[in-house]
Design a protein around this motif. Structure first.
Motif, short mmCIF file in Angstrom:
data_model
loop_
_atom_site.label_atom_id
_atom_site.label_comp_id
_atom_site.label_asym_id
_atom_site.label_seq_id
_atom_site.Cartn_x
_atom_site.Cartn_y
_atom_site.Cartn_z
N VAL A 1 0.74 -1.37 -0.19
CA VAL A 1 0.07 -0.08 0.03
C VAL A 1 0.84 1.23 0.03
CG1 VAL A 1 -1.49 1.38 1.39
CG2 VAL A 1 -2.02 -1.12 1.13
N ALA A 2 2.07 1.34 0.80
CA ALA A 2 2.79 2.45 0.85
C ALA A 2 3.49 2.55 -0.23
CB ALA A 2 3.85 2.17 2.04
N LEU A 3 4.07 1.50 -0.97
CA LEU A 3 4.48 1.71 -2.24
C LEU A 3 3.56 2.18 -3.33
CD1 LEU A 3 6.59 -1.68 -2.49
CD2 LEU A 3 7.61 0.64 -2.13
N ALA A 4 2.42 1.71 -3.53
CA ALA A 4 1.34 2.35 -4.57
C ALA A 4 1.12 3.51 -4.22
CB ALA A 4 0.13 1.25 -4.37
N LEU A 5 1.07 4.12 -3.21
CA LEU A 5 0.64 5.48 -2.63
C LEU A 5 1.94 6.42 -2.97
CD1 LEU A 5 -1.30 5.02 0.80
CD2 LEU A 5 -2.09 5.83 -1.68
N TYR A 6 3.26 5.79 -2.81
CA TYR A 6 4.54 6.61 -3.03
C TYR A 6 4.48 7.04 -4.63
CZ TYR A 6 8.95 8.34 -2.71
OH TYR A 6 10.20 9.29 -3.00
N LEU A 7 4.01 6.02 -5.48
CA LEU A 7 4.22 6.38 -6.82
C LEU A 7 3.61 8.10 -7.13
CD1 LEU A 7 5.07 5.88 -9.96
CD2 LEU A 7 3.11 4.41 -10.05
N PRO A 8 2.39 8.13 -7.03
CA PRO A 8 1.93 9.41 -7.24
C PRO A 8 2.64 10.66 -6.49
CG PRO A 8 0.16 8.28 -6.00
CD PRO A 8 1.33 7.32 -6.36
N LEU A 9 3.01 10.28 -5.38
CA LEU A 9 3.79 11.38 -4.48
C LEU A 9 5.11 11.71 -5.20
CD1 LEU A 9 3.84 12.91 -1.72
CD2 LEU A 9 5.26 11.18 -0.84
N SER A 10 5.63 10.36 -5.68
CA SER A 10 7.16 10.89 -6.16
C SER A 10 6.83 11.56 -7.65
CB SER A 10 7.69 9.47 -6.64
OG SER A 10 7.00 8.74 -7.41
N LEU A 11 5.83 11.24 -8.46
CA LEU A 11 5.43 11.99 -9.59
C LEU A 11 5.11 13.60 -9.20
CD1 LEU A 11 3.12 9.53 -11.56
CD2 LEU A 11 5.61 9.88 -11.41
N LEU A 12 4.41 13.88 -8.08
CA LEU A 12 4.17 15.34 -7.87
C LEU A 12 5.47 16.04 -7.48
CD1 LEU A 12 1.10 14.58 -5.20
CD2 LEU A 12 1.21 16.05 -7.49
N PHE A 13 6.49 15.29 -6.90
CA PHE A 13 7.60 15.99 -6.55
C PHE A 13 9.04 15.74 -7.40
CE2 PHE A 13 4.99 16.08 -2.65
CZ PHE A 13 5.52 17.29 -2.06
N TRP A 14 8.62 14.80 -8.56
CA TRP A 14 9.80 14.63 -9.29
C TRP A 14 10.68 15.79 -9.71
CZ3 TRP A 14 12.35 9.84 -9.57
CH2 TRP A 14 13.05 9.82 -10.51
N HIS A 15 9.79 16.85 -10.47
CA HIS A 15 10.38 17.86 -10.98
C HIS A 15 10.18 19.41 -10.36
CE1 HIS A 15 11.36 15.79 -14.70
NE2 HIS A 15 9.98 15.58 -14.77
N ALA A 16 9.58 19.02 -9.03
CA ALA A 16 9.17 20.09 -8.29
C ALA A 16 10.21 20.76 -7.81
CB ALA A 16 7.92 19.79 -6.96
N PRO A 17 11.13 20.36 -7.20
CA PRO A 17 12.27 21.33 -6.46
C PRO A 17 12.90 22.17 -7.57
CG PRO A 17 12.57 19.09 -5.61
CD PRO A 17 11.46 19.27 -6.78
N ALA A 18 13.23 21.42 -8.77
CA ALA A 18 13.87 22.24 -10.01
C ALA A 18 13.05 23.30 -10.45
CB ALA A 18 14.48 21.15 -11.13
N LEU A 19 11.65 23.15 -10.54
CA LEU A 19 10.81 24.20 -11.16
C LEU A 19 10.75 25.27 -10.23
CD1 LEU A 19 8.02 21.83 -12.06
CD2 LEU A 19 9.26 23.35 -13.58
N VAL A 20 10.51 25.02 -8.84
CA VAL A 20 10.72 26.04 -7.79
C VAL A 20 12.16 26.80 -7.77
CG1 VAL A 20 10.91 26.52 -5.40
CG2 VAL A 20 9.34 25.29 -6.30
N HIS A 21 13.28 26.23 -8.08
CA HIS A 21 14.67 26.71 -8.02
C HIS A 21 14.87 27.55 -9.45
CE1 HIS A 21 18.46 27.34 -6.67
NE2 HIS A 21 19.13 26.84 -7.77
N TRP A 22 14.73 26.81 -10.37
CA TRP A 22 15.43 27.51 -11.74
C TRP A 22 14.15 28.23 -12.28
CZ3 TRP A 22 17.81 22.16 -11.64
CH2 TRP A 22 19.08 22.50 -11.30
N HIS A 23 12.83 27.78 -11.93
CA HIS A 23 11.85 28.78 -12.85
C HIS A 23 11.00 29.67 -12.04
CE1 HIS A 23 12.52 26.77 -16.85
NE2 HIS A 23 12.77 25.59 -16.05
N GLY A 24 11.27 29.51 -10.59
CA GLY A 24 10.47 30.49 -9.81
C GLY A 24 9.13 30.06 -9.61
N VAL A 25 8.74 28.90 -9.85
CA VAL A 25 7.30 28.49 -9.82
C VAL A 25 6.81 28.16 -8.46
CG1 VAL A 25 5.72 26.64 -10.51
CG2 VAL A 25 7.62 27.10 -12.15
N THR A 26 5.62 28.47 -8.24
CA THR A 26 5.16 28.21 -6.39
C THR A 26 4.95 26.93 -6.31
OG1 THR A 26 3.07 28.44 -7.37
CG2 THR A 26 3.93 30.46 -6.53
N PRO A 27 5.28 26.79 -4.93
CA PRO A 27 5.41 25.24 -4.72
C PRO A 27 3.98 24.53 -4.92
CG PRO A 27 5.88 26.49 -2.76
CD PRO A 27 5.65 27.60 -3.81
#
Length: 271
Positions: A149-175
């Motif tokens: 169950v944890a692994l199944a739920l982690y997949l969508p969570l990882s997709l949400l955050f996969w590019h998020a740090p780079a988008l915030v840092h290099w493109h100034g996108v809101t969280p």
């Protein structure tokens, strides 16, 4: 910025670029990865909030490794200070990264909470706090259910955050927008990411097989146990190096003569 949709075979290219770039600066990138691991490990030692703190630092720390990879692609030697790039890009982006880290920690702890409903929290406690893994525990059906169950739920969570740090840092996108854009980019390029993941699985399997065969030929099986852990760590360092290329090729920066925007535009849009 614009979303760039790539063919599935690009996933293999990302792996290849990650390995090639790692060997351009092997000492720097492996050293930074070990520092990355050390920082997260030290964070877990903070009483009461250690696990949550380590989770909250993960997006910023991952961004630091991506920034180091970017430096290596330019032929530069990434210095240790690059690991805190997320906190040196101005007050606004630093706060955005802290918010992103808090969201990641909350999301991860929430999915662990859901898994706890299936086994009374045994898997979540083992993962977050640590403890002894026994054969009896692993064989329990409730524990196995909680793990899946944890692994199944982690997949969508990882997709949400996969590019998020780079988008915030290099493109100034809101969280919050970065989570949406990251998920959409992963969804549109899911074929390439699948090839990326399967290629890395194959690489890790091949590494284990090669070490085992060498140990067998040497007539000393103990060699496999000694060599496997450091070799696996170096492979994980290469994996983190390759993450930068999944971001670089998924987004096209806005041209200088175009108005700045944080909107994703996919091929076929008229905007």
């Amino acid at each position: 910025m614009k979303l760039n949709i790539v063919p599935p075979r690009t996933g293999f290219t990302w792996v290849k670029l990650g390995i090639q770039t790692f060997f351009k600066q092997p000492l720097a990138l492996s050293g930074l990865f070990f520092m990355f691991m050390a920082v997260l490990s030290l964070a877990t030692l903070v009483p009461f909030v250690g696990a949550a703190l380590a989770l909250a630092l993960l997006p910023a720390a991952t961004l630091g490794l991506m920034a180091a990879t970017q430096e290596a692609t330019k032929g530069k030697f990434p210095m240790p200070s690059i690991l805190i790039s997320a906190f040196r890009a101005g007050q606004q982006r630093k706060q955005a990264m802290l918010v992103l880290g808090a969201l990641y920690a909350a999301g991860f702890l929430a999915l662990m909470g859901v898994s706890a409903l299936f086994d009374g929290g045994q898997f979540a406690k083992l993962y977050l706090v640590g403890g002894k893994i026994t054969e009896e525990l692993v064989q329990q059906s409730d524990f196995q259910t909680a793990m899946w169950v944890a692994l199944a739920l982690y997949l969508p969570l990882s997709l949400l955050f996969w590019h998020a740090p780079a988008l915030v840092h290099w493109h100034g996108v809101t969280p919050v927008k970065s989570l949406f854009f990251s998920f959409m980019a992963c969804y549109k390029n899911f074929g390439a990411l699948t090839v990326f993941g399967l290629t890395w699985v194959g690489a890790f399997f091949s590494l284990g097989l090669a070490i085992t065969l060498i140990a067998t030929l040497l007539g000393n099986p103990a060699v496999a146990g000694v060599a496997m852990f450091p070799a696996a760590l170096l492979m994980v360092a290469m994996f983190f190096t390759s993450i930068y290329f999944t971001f670089r090729d998924s987004f096209t920066p806005t041209l200088p003569d175009q108005p700045a925007t944080d909107e994703i535009i996919t091929p076929g849009d008229n905007s």
